[in-house]
Design an enzyme around this catalytic site. Structure first.
Site, PDB file in Angstrom:
ATOM      1  N   GLN A 272      70.295  85.849  91.600  1.00  0.00           N
ATOM      2  CA  GLN A 272      70.237  84.599  90.838  1.00  0.00           C
ATOM      3  C   GLN A 272      71.307  83.661  91.385  1.00  0.00           C
ATOM      4  O   GLN A 272      72.455  84.066  91.603  1.00  0.00           O
ATOM      5  CB  GLN A 272      70.464  84.855  89.347  1.00  0.00           C
TER       6      GLN A 272
ATOM      7  N   ASP B 164      64.827  74.635  84.926  1.00  0.00           N
ATOM      8  CA  ASP B 164      66.076  74.568  85.685  1.00  0.00           C
ATOM      9  C   ASP B 164      66.152  73.249  86.452  1.00  0.00           C
ATOM     10  O   ASP B 164      65.220  72.885  87.171  1.00  0.00           O
ATOM     11  CB  ASP B 164      66.130  75.750  86.660  1.00  0.00           C
TER      12      ASP B 164
ATOM     13  N   GLY C  69      65.964  77.693  81.270  1.00  0.00           N
ATOM     14  CA  GLY C  69      66.677  76.936  82.276  1.00  0.00           C
ATOM     15  C   GLY C  69      67.281  77.825  83.337  1.00  0.00           C
ATOM     16  O   GLY C  69      66.757  78.894  83.656  1.00  0.00           O
ATOM     17  N   HIS C  70      68.431  77.376  83.876  1.00  0.00           N
ATOM     18  CA  HIS C  70      69.080  78.068  84.991  1.00  0.00           C
ATOM     19  C   HIS C  70      69.472  79.494  84.613  1.00  0.00           C
ATOM     20  O   HIS C  70      69.318  80.422  85.394  1.00  0.00           O
ATOM     21  CB  HIS C  70      70.308  77.261  85.412  1.00  0.00           C
ATOM     22  N   PHE C  71      69.983  79.669  83.397  1.00  0.00           N
ATOM     23  CA  PHE C  71      70.368  80.991  82.914  1.00  0.00           C
ATOM     24  C   PHE C  71      69.307  81.507  81.936  1.00  0.00           C
ATOM     25  O   PHE C  71      69.582  81.764  80.761  1.00  0.00           O
ATOM     26  CB  PHE C  71      71.751  80.943  82.270  1.00  0.00           C
TER      27      PHE C  71
END
Length: 324
Positions: free
Chosen positions: A139, A274, A300-302
Site C-alpha cells: 500500500q 482515493d 479512500g487512501h486508507f
C-alpha cells in the site's frame, strides 16, 4: 446423606467454575470468543544491518506467509485489524521501515533515506526471518519497497495484493502536485508546500477524505501516525523520501517488464475515492498482467480502516485459489 449432597453440589460448582475459567483463559489468550477463532499478535524487534526493526507477527509459521508493507505516513499499525482477520489462515508479518513507527530512526547522516535503501533493509529483514516465499501486500510506499524486492528476488514472490499503490502514471492524482514541484525544484517555497503533508491536518485528511463513513474511522489511526511524524528530526527523514519519490516513477517500466515476464498472481483492491492514487491506477495493472483480479471498495487512501473485513475475505478467497 446431607454431607454427600453438599459435596456433590460443591463438585458441580467447582466443575462449572473450572469451565468458566477455562473459557475466560481461552478468550484472553486469543483462542475462542463468540465461536470465532482469534490469534494473538506478537510484537517483536529484530536487529537488521545495525537497525532495530519492529514488526507484528501472527499465525502459524507453517502456513503461507503474507508480508504487509505499509504506506506513508503510517507504520505496521495500519494493518492491526487486517492481521487479526488473516492470522487464522496465514502467517502474517508487518514491519515498520527505518524512520517509521517503532523501528530505528537514525539521522540521514547515518542512514540514507531512499526507497532503494528501505527496500534493501526490508529484504534483509525478510532474510533474517528466513522467509523463502511470501505474498506481498503493498500500500502506498509499500509499492516501491515491495516491487524493488520483487524485481531483485522474483523467486520470493508467491503473489501480490495491491491496495492503493501506484506502478503506472495513470492514477497519479492532482493532489500530488506540491510534492512533484518539490521533487523537480527544491527551494523554500516548494519545501513549505511539501511540509503541509507532515501536519496533523494533512494526516487526518488522508484518513477521512473519501471514507464511506468518516465516523467509522478511529481517531487513533491518524493520531498515532502524527505522533511519529512529530518526533524531533522526523521531518528531515520524510522530506528526504519525498525528494526521492521520483526514483519510483523512473522504475515503472522495469516493474511493467517484471509483471509481463513473471505474471505473478495479482489481487488489486482499491479505495475508489482515493485522491492520491485514483482508480485508473488500479485498472492499469491489467495492461501487463491481464489476469489481475481487481476490486474497488467504497473508501479512500486508507481503505482498511473501514473495509478490513471485506478486504480479508477477498484475500482469503483469492489466495485459496492461487496458493497451494
Amino acid at each position: 446423606m446431607k454431607i454427600k449432597i453438599i459435596l456433590l453440589m460443591l463438585t458441580i460448582v467447582s466443575v462449572n467454575q473450572f469451565k468458566l475459567y477455562a473459557k475466560f483463559s481461552a478468550e484472553q489468550n486469543g483462542k475462542v470468543k463468540n465461536n470465532i477463532t482469534y490469534i494473538p499478535v506478537q510484537y517483536k524487534t529484530v536487529l537488521v544491518d545495525g537497525l532495530n526493526i519492529f514488526y507484528r507477527e501472527a499465525g502459524e509459521i507453517t502456513k503461507p506467509t503474507i508480508i504487509l508493507l505499509h504506506g506513508f505516513p503510517s507504520s505496521s499499525h495500519m494493518y492491526r485489524n487486517l492481521i487479526t482477520e488473516l492470522a487464522g489462515n496465514y502467517h502474517v508479518i508487518a514491519a515498520d521501515y527505518p524512520g517509521f513507527g517503532q523501528s530505528s530512526a537514525p539521522t540521514p547522516e547515518k542512514y540514507q533515506y531512499t526507497f532503494d535503501n528501505l527496500s534493501v533493509t526490508i529484504e534483509h529483514f525478510i532474510d533474517k526471518l528466513k522467509i523463502k516465499k511470501a505474498s506481498f501486500y503493498i500500500q502506498d510506499y509499500g509499492g516501491p519497497v515491495g516491487l524493488r524486492i520483487a524485481t531483485r528476488r522474483p523467486e520470493l514472490i508467491q503473489s501480490f495484493i495491491i491496495q492503493n499503490a501506484n506502478a503506472y502514471v495513470e492514477g497519479l492524482g492532482e493532489i500530488l502536485k506540491p510534492l512533484t514541484a518539490y521533487i523537480e525544484n527544491q527551494n523554500a517555497e516548494t519545501e513549505k508546500a511539501a511540509r503541509f503533508f507532515l501536519t496533523l491536518d494533512a494526516t487526518k485528511w488522508q484518513y477521512l477524505t473519501g471514507a464511506e463513513n468518516s465516523e467509522s474511522i478511529a481517531p487513533e489511526s491518524y493520531i498515532v501516525d502524527q505522533y511519529y511524524l512529530d518526533r524531533a528530526g522526523n521531518d528531515v527523514i520524510q522530506l528526504a523520501l519525498f525528494r526521492d519519490y521520483g526514483s519510483n516513477i523512473a522504475l515503472y517500466e522495469k516493474w511493467h517488464q517484471y509483471f509481463a515476464k513473471y505474471q505473478p498472481p495479482m489481487l488489486v483492491i482499491w479505495g475508489k475515492n482515493d485522491q492520491f492514487f485514483t482508480s485508473p491506477g488500479a485498472n492499469a495493472y491489467k495492461k501487463d498482467n491481464p489476469s489481475a483480479e481487481i476490486h474497488f471498495v467504497n473508501g479512500g487512501h486508507f481503505a482498511l480502516e473501514e473495509h478490513y473485513s471485506e478486504v480479508s475475505k477477498l484475500i482469503i478467497n483469492f489466495l485459496s485459489k492461487k496458493i497451494k
